[in-house]
Design a protein around this motif. Sequence first.
Motif, PDB file in Angstrom:
ATOM      1  N   GLY A  61      95.511  49.736  29.938  1.00  0.00           N
ATOM      2  CA  GLY A  61      94.937  50.969  31.481  1.00  0.00           C
ATOM      3  C   GLY A  61      95.765  52.587  31.465  1.00  0.00           C
ATOM      4  N   ASP A  62      95.739  53.252  32.156  1.00  0.00           N
ATOM      5  CA  ASP A  62      95.331  54.775  32.145  1.00  0.00           C
ATOM      6  C   ASP A  62      96.941  55.290  32.205  1.00  0.00           C
ATOM      7  OD1 ASP A  62      95.441  57.057  32.525  1.00  0.00           O
ATOM      8  OD2 ASP A  62      93.684  56.985  33.324  1.00  0.00           O
ATOM      9  N   PRO A  63      97.889  55.421  31.521  1.00  0.00           N
ATOM     10  CA  PRO A  63      99.096  55.841  31.947  1.00  0.00           C
ATOM     11  C   PRO A  63      98.936  57.000  33.084  1.00  0.00           C
ATOM     12  CG  PRO A  63      98.605  56.611  30.045  1.00  0.00           C
ATOM     13  CD  PRO A  63      97.746  55.932  30.394  1.00  0.00           C
ATOM     14  N   ALA A  64      97.597  58.095  33.402  1.00  0.00           N
ATOM     15  CA  ALA A  64      98.247  59.111  34.178  1.00  0.00           C
ATOM     16  C   ALA A  64      97.624  58.247  35.901  1.00  0.00           C
ATOM     17  CB  ALA A  64      97.188  59.741  33.937  1.00  0.00           C
ATOM     18  N   ASP A  65      97.116  57.933  35.683  1.00  0.00           N
ATOM     19  CA  ASP A  65      96.684  56.970  37.068  1.00  0.00           C
ATOM     20  C   ASP A  65      97.514  56.312  38.006  1.00  0.00           C
ATOM     21  OD1 ASP A  65      94.091  58.183  37.540  1.00  0.00           O
ATOM     22  OD2 ASP A  65      93.418  56.068  36.739  1.00  0.00           O
ATOM     23  N   LEU A  66      98.344  55.408  36.192  1.00  0.00           N
ATOM     24  CA  LEU A  66      99.708  54.907  36.528  1.00  0.00           C
ATOM     25  C   LEU A  66     100.624  55.131  37.481  1.00  0.00           C
ATOM     26  CD1 LEU A  66      99.804  51.630  33.447  1.00  0.00           C
ATOM     27  CD2 LEU A  66      98.227  51.662  36.057  1.00  0.00           C
ATOM     28  N   ALA A  67     101.207  56.583  36.450  1.00  0.00           N
ATOM     29  CA  ALA A  67     101.843  57.327  37.357  1.00  0.00           C
ATOM     30  C   ALA A  67     101.279  57.261  38.399  1.00  0.00           C
ATOM     31  CB  ALA A  67     102.373  58.855  36.063  1.00  0.00           C
ATOM     32  N   GLN A  68     100.600  58.330  39.289  1.00  0.00           N
ATOM     33  CA  GLN A  68     100.249  58.584  40.122  1.00  0.00           C
ATOM     34  C   GLN A  68     100.475  57.692  41.340  1.00  0.00           C
ATOM     35  OE1 GLN A  68      96.647  61.360  40.531  1.00  0.00           O
ATOM     36  NE2 GLN A  68      96.638  60.087  42.550  1.00  0.00           N
ATOM     37  N   GLU A  69     100.240  56.105  40.853  1.00  0.00           N
ATOM     38  CA  GLU A  69     100.455  54.794  41.753  1.00  0.00           C
ATOM     39  C   GLU A  69     101.482  54.886  42.067  1.00  0.00           C
ATOM     40  OE1 GLU A  69      97.032  52.308  39.850  1.00  0.00           O
ATOM     41  OE2 GLU A  69      95.775  53.447  40.168  1.00  0.00           O
ATOM     42  N   PHE A  70     102.131  54.529  40.572  1.00  0.00           N
ATOM     43  CA  PHE A  70     103.833  54.348  40.790  1.00  0.00           C
ATOM     44  C   PHE A  70     104.563  55.281  41.735  1.00  0.00           C
ATOM     45  CE2 PHE A  70     108.421  54.281  39.649  1.00  0.00           C
ATOM     46  CZ  PHE A  70     108.239  53.478  39.610  1.00  0.00           C
ATOM     47  N   LEU A  71     104.054  56.745  42.347  1.00  0.00           N
ATOM     48  CA  LEU A  71     105.171  57.492  42.846  1.00  0.00           C
ATOM     49  C   LEU A  71     104.390  57.822  44.268  1.00  0.00           C
ATOM     50  CD1 LEU A  71     104.536  60.159  39.895  1.00  0.00           C
ATOM     51  CD2 LEU A  71     106.740  59.307  40.929  1.00  0.00           C
ATOM     52  N   ALA A  72     102.987  57.281  44.280  1.00  0.00           N
ATOM     53  CA  ALA A  72     102.687  57.615  45.716  1.00  0.00           C
ATOM     54  C   ALA A  72     103.379  56.034  45.926  1.00  0.00           C
ATOM     55  CB  ALA A  72     101.008  57.028  45.746  1.00  0.00           C
ATOM     56  N   ALA A  73     102.931  54.385  45.999  1.00  0.00           N
ATOM     57  CA  ALA A  73     104.042  53.301  46.430  1.00  0.00           C
ATOM     58  C   ALA A  73     105.791  53.145  46.921  1.00  0.00           C
ATOM     59  CB  ALA A  73     104.018  52.278  45.197  1.00  0.00           C
ATOM     60  N   HIS A  74     105.575  55.014  45.869  1.00  0.00           N
ATOM     61  CA  HIS A  74     107.622  55.462  46.666  1.00  0.00           C
ATOM     62  C   HIS A  74     107.651  56.558  47.254  1.00  0.00           C
ATOM     63  CE1 HIS A  74     109.483  51.785  43.905  1.00  0.00           C
ATOM     64  NE2 HIS A  74     108.721  51.190  43.362  1.00  0.00           N
ATOM     65  N   GLY A  75     106.340  56.930  48.203  1.00  0.00           N
ATOM     66  CA  GLY A  75     106.711  57.642  48.530  1.00  0.00           C
ATOM     67  C   GLY A  75     106.532  59.614  48.913  1.00  0.00           C
ATOM     68  N   ILE A  76     106.408  59.426  46.844  1.00  0.00           N
ATOM     69  CA  ILE A  76     106.045  60.765  46.676  1.00  0.00           C
ATOM     70  C   ILE A  76     104.425  60.627  46.056  1.00  0.00           C
ATOM     71  CG2 ILE A  76     106.528  62.265  45.106  1.00  0.00           C
ATOM     72  CD1 ILE A  76     108.793  60.290  44.095  1.00  0.00           C
ATOM     73  N   ALA A  77     103.555  61.269  47.307  1.00  0.00           N
ATOM     74  CA  ALA A  77     102.001  61.268  47.330  1.00  0.00           C
ATOM     75  C   ALA A  77     101.729  62.869  46.696  1.00  0.00           C
ATOM     76  CB  ALA A  77     101.991  60.649  48.344  1.00  0.00           C
ATOM     77  N   LEU A  78     101.369  62.622  45.195  1.00  0.00           N
ATOM     78  CA  LEU A  78     100.487  63.688  44.300  1.00  0.00           C
ATOM     79  C   LEU A  78      99.314  63.739  44.070  1.00  0.00           C
ATOM     80  CD1 LEU A  78     104.105  63.606  41.963  1.00  0.00           C
ATOM     81  CD2 LEU A  78     103.491  65.177  44.211  1.00  0.00           C
ATOM     82  N   HIS A  79      98.521  63.532  45.313  1.00  0.00           N
ATOM     83  CA  HIS A  79      96.523  63.125  44.975  1.00  0.00           C
ATOM     84  C   HIS A  79      96.175  64.672  45.690  1.00  0.00           C
ATOM     85  CE1 HIS A  79      98.276  62.277  49.570  1.00  0.00           C
ATOM     86  NE2 HIS A  79      96.428  62.942  49.763  1.00  0.00           N
ATOM     87  N   ASP A  80      96.597  65.811  46.060  1.00  0.00           N
ATOM     88  CA  ASP A  80      96.866  66.362  46.820  1.00  0.00           C
ATOM     89  C   ASP A  80      97.129  67.772  46.015  1.00  0.00           C
ATOM     90  OD1 ASP A  80      94.523  68.924  47.183  1.00  0.00           O
ATOM     91  OD2 ASP A  80      93.771  67.875  48.947  1.00  0.00           O
TER      92      ASP A  80
END
Length: 398
Positions: free
Chosen positions: A44-63
């Motif tokens: 997998g891609d660690p960059a995507d995994l990090a962003q998805e994990f953060l979003a799942a725990h209330g830290i939205a860093l998509h923009d």
Amino acid sequence: MSGNGPDGVEALSRGMTVVPGAPPGCRGRLVERARLEWRLADGGDPADLAQEFLAAHGIALHDLARPAAHQSEGVCGAALYLSAAAGAHTAGGPTGASTPVPALPDLVVVVHQHARGPVVPPAARPAAGWWLGDWRDSWTPRQHADAVAAVRAAIGRGDVYQVNLVGHAAAPYAGDPLPALARLAALPGARYGGTLAGLGWAVGCASPETLIALEGGRLVTRPIKGTRPATAAGRRELLASAKERAEHVMIVDLERNDLARVARTGSVRVDDLFAVRRWCDLWQAESTVSAAPADGLGLAALLRAVCPGGSVTGAPKLAALAQIAALEPVGRGAGMGALGWVGPGRIDLGLTIRTAAADAERLHLWAGGGITWGSDPAAEVAEAAAKAAPVRALLAAG
């Protein structure tokens, strides 16, 4: 790959470590909420995994272009660590030799939330019984010098313009390594001084270099290239060195190009060029490059653009990574990666130079420097030793 809650990590990593880049006003009242650990073999891609994990725990860093406010209650943000090998993987380059610290993950994301009251850390473990054995380098000075010569030959062929070569050393220890690693934060100039730990591993950082930060709505990187002893004569030599300036400007251009991939068109600028800063007993040249994030830029795309850091790879980056993979006999482990903090409205990741790691048996350390056509092999070997010396000395202290 593993994602575990706070019960699965050492108590010291929750209560006594200080993550570089964490909001100063929140330190002392943060508790771990969730953790992700990933290794290259997991896929997998660690960059995507990090962003998805953060979003799942209330830290939205998509923009990152949209203003976001830090909340004083609830989730604060997260510690983020990415190895140099993981960075090379995201960039599409070779990941290099095997890591000498297999217990250390290639990606760690630790989400923290604010406690309702002050966090009382566990009692500090006594320093008594600390012993550090002799360091053993993964290559001899002759082998290091031969690698410098090989890079110069590659430059002569036109394969690359510059390559950063890094050596590794390890030493056995007895006792608790975390107090020793935590001492690195006190080194002068350690802008990213701090620690991160998990079961069977720990990292201590004394880095002065900003890999990427979000400051006042702008993305900022501060590449460091060029070193001299911290004397008046050393400062004059650094400022007057055409070789050091050319090496430095080459990396500044690389960082400008990296940021341009994820920046608003026309917003990239060099705010400060070849400023001399002090780290321990060394002068180093540092520049500041900044840009406005493009609309819709997420953390994953940002990590893919800037990792691994240009100042510890070379130019062109992918060609430099190929040289590194061919010449360095040992993987970079915790060195030359990223460590810091991400959260709403805040990104502050340091480049893990001047960084050590511990597994169950040994401490590990990495040091090196940029090689250009004008490099002298003996001088490059001496420079790497000078960078490692303050870290070695502090780790040995009882």
